[in-house]
Design an enzyme around this catalytic site. Structure first.
Site, mmCIF file in Angstrom:
data_model
loop_
_atom_site.group_PDB
_atom_site.id
_atom_site.type_symbol
_atom_site.label_atom_id
_atom_site.label_comp_id
_atom_site.label_asym_id
_atom_site.label_seq_id
_atom_site.Cartn_x
_atom_site.Cartn_y
_atom_site.Cartn_z
ATOM 1 N N LYS A 77 -1.530 -16.465 1.641
ATOM 2 C CA LYS A 77 -0.483 -15.705 2.325
ATOM 3 C C LYS A 77 -0.143 -16.372 3.655
ATOM 4 O O LYS A 77 -1.029 -16.786 4.410
ATOM 5 C CB LYS A 77 -0.971 -14.272 2.545
ATOM 6 N N SER A 151 2.867 -6.406 1.934
ATOM 7 C CA SER A 151 3.468 -7.596 2.508
ATOM 8 C C SER A 151 3.001 -8.887 1.844
ATOM 9 O O SER A 151 3.532 -9.958 2.118
ATOM 10 C CB SER A 151 3.149 -7.657 4.003
ATOM 11 N N SER A 175 -0.996 -3.607 1.592
ATOM 12 C CA SER A 175 -0.396 -4.911 1.308
ATOM 13 C C SER A 175 -1.128 -5.751 0.287
ATOM 14 O O SER A 175 -0.651 -6.821 -0.076
ATOM 15 C CB SER A 175 -0.249 -5.708 2.609
#
Length: 442
Positions: A77, A151, A175
């Site tokens: 990420k 996210s 997330s």
């Protein structure tokens, strides 16, 4: 089977026995990405030549010197620092930013032989619900497109679409668990504090936890072991569900559950019972009704200090949500925030005591299947409580909504019972995937 479809636990023995080179494995994945990612758009940064050079270096390592993740590709990420790749946080303030150090998690994975593949998309600073460009791989054009969640949008989509077998995310609200559910894969949020967050942009020191995405619990176990996640006592292996005891928790936001999640919870109950498990409804004490409000106040309090530097740099380049947190648009006082911090702290041992009466607690991961469009990443309403309570959580795929999109359910255990939870998740996942009703068409 094409190499790109292998899980980490499937690829490792092939690499170790010289039946599959790391370079050929990487080439298969890159070919898959080349054909799919122009539509899915899971990657914020990917350099194929860099990937192949790393792969060739790994192939040159003598077999007796290879680590437990040798040659396993992992997506990262784009809020986690990687010394050889930019980390941009999906923010114009950090475009082309390159911090020449690895986050602690990346350093550990590299030392174990992992192939750090590239950076996956995220919402701005992994903090807002306005989505990045990524599309859920189970709903691509010309069909109605849907969000992969956020996210950790790109990490969830990349694993689901067979770009990589594993990816890292983070969770402050939902997330990790939400993208896991929306993309029909496993997602693991360890106990808060079980994995170092050094070297990543932290939204909340009180809430942020590293997350892991995979297509099987075996892969989650593999990475958890490398990251040093250990229970005090070695967990027993859950050979079957017979005699296991589960607590079904609807929680304080059950009113937000849609038909897909309602049906999934009921079907899960029936499946568990059909396989010999005991399922009891658990009514949480009324104090837990405060959890959504307390989680929001903790996020706001931590966010106000976290994003003050970016606000001072140029608040016009921040999304309104972050500006509002820094400016405390809600007018929350320190006294209210202290009450939230202290209130959640008092409930952590309470939920541990409840969870320890069961093999695991079963609870919703999401309100329903992934919503249409990619502007918004969906609601984390069912996740925030568990994040604030610091418990480990695993999303288990297997169910579907009215539009045929995947829906997962969460298993929860007491703090630092992560290995135990993964053992239970493996047995539950085998049943839910086989009999829950959802099958991936990818």
């Amino acid at each position: 089977m094409e190499p790109y479809r292998l899980t980490a636990t499937q690829s490792l023995p092939l690499i170790q026995d010289a039946k599959l080179s790391v370079e050929n494995y990487a080439r298969s994945l890159l070919s898959r990405i080349e054909s799919r990612d122009p539509t899915v758009q899971a990657w914020a940064y990917l350099n194929p030549e860099q990937v192949l050079e790393q792969a060739r270096q790994l192939d040159r390592v003598p077999i007796d010197q290879r680590g437990p993740l040798h040659g396993v590709p992992i997506g990262v990420k784009d809020v986690i620092y990687t010394k050889d790749m930019p980390t941009e946080h999906n923010s114009p303030l950090y475009k082309d930013s390159n911090v020449p150090v690895d986050a602690a998690s990346i350093a550990i994975l590299r030392a174990a032989g992992a192939l750090i593949f590239g950076k996956t998309t995220t919402t701005e600073f992994a903090s807002v619900t306005i989505g990045p460009k990524t599309i859920n791989p189970h709903s691509l054009p010309p069909n109605s497109i849907r969000t992969p969640g956020g996210s950790s949008s790109g990490s969830g989509a990349a694993v689901a679409d067979f770009h990589v077998p594993l990816a890292l995310g983070t969770q402050t609200g939902g997330s990790t668990i939400r993208p896991g559910s929306f993309n029909g894969i496993y997602a693991f949020k360890p106990t808060w504090g079980a994995v170092s967050r050094e070297g990543q942009k932290v939204y909340s020191l009180t809430l942020d936890t590293l997350g892991i995405f995979a297509r099987g619990v075996g892969d989650l176990k593999l990475v958890a072991g490398v990251l040093g996640i250990k229970d005090d006592q070695k967990p027993r292996k859950a050979e079957s569900l017979k005699g296991e005891k589960f607590g079904l928790v609807k929680g304080p936001v059950w009113g937000l559950a849609g038909p897909g999640t309602i049906n999934a919870m009921e079907k899960a109950r029936c499946l568990l019972q059909a396989h010999g498990a005991i399922v009891e409804d658990v009514e949480l004490p009324p104090e837990f009704d405060n959890m959504p409000d307390w989680h929001a106040k903790i996020m706001a309090a931590d966010g106000r200090t976290t994003f003050l530097s970016e606000y001072r740099m140029d608040k016009n380049k921040l999304q309104d949500f972050l500006v509002n947190q820094v400016e405390n648009i809600n007018g929350w006082t320190h006294a209210q925030e202290i009450a939230a911090f202290d209130g959640v702290a008092t409930l952590r041992p309470v939920i541990d005591d409840i969870a320890n009466r069961y093999s695991a607690l079963l609870t919703p991961s999401v309100p329903d299947e992934a919503p249409e469009g990619t502007l918004r990443t969906g609601s984390a309403a069912f996740n925030g409580m568990w994040t604030a309570l610091h418990t480990p959580v695993v999303n288990i795929p297997g169910f579907q909504g009215t539009n045929g999109m995947p829906i997962g359910l969460s298993l929860v255990a007491a703090r630092f019972h992560d290995e135990h939870l993964l053992s239970v998740a493996e047995a539950v996942g085998a049943v839910f995937e086989a009999e829950g009703g959802w099958k991936s068409a990818l």
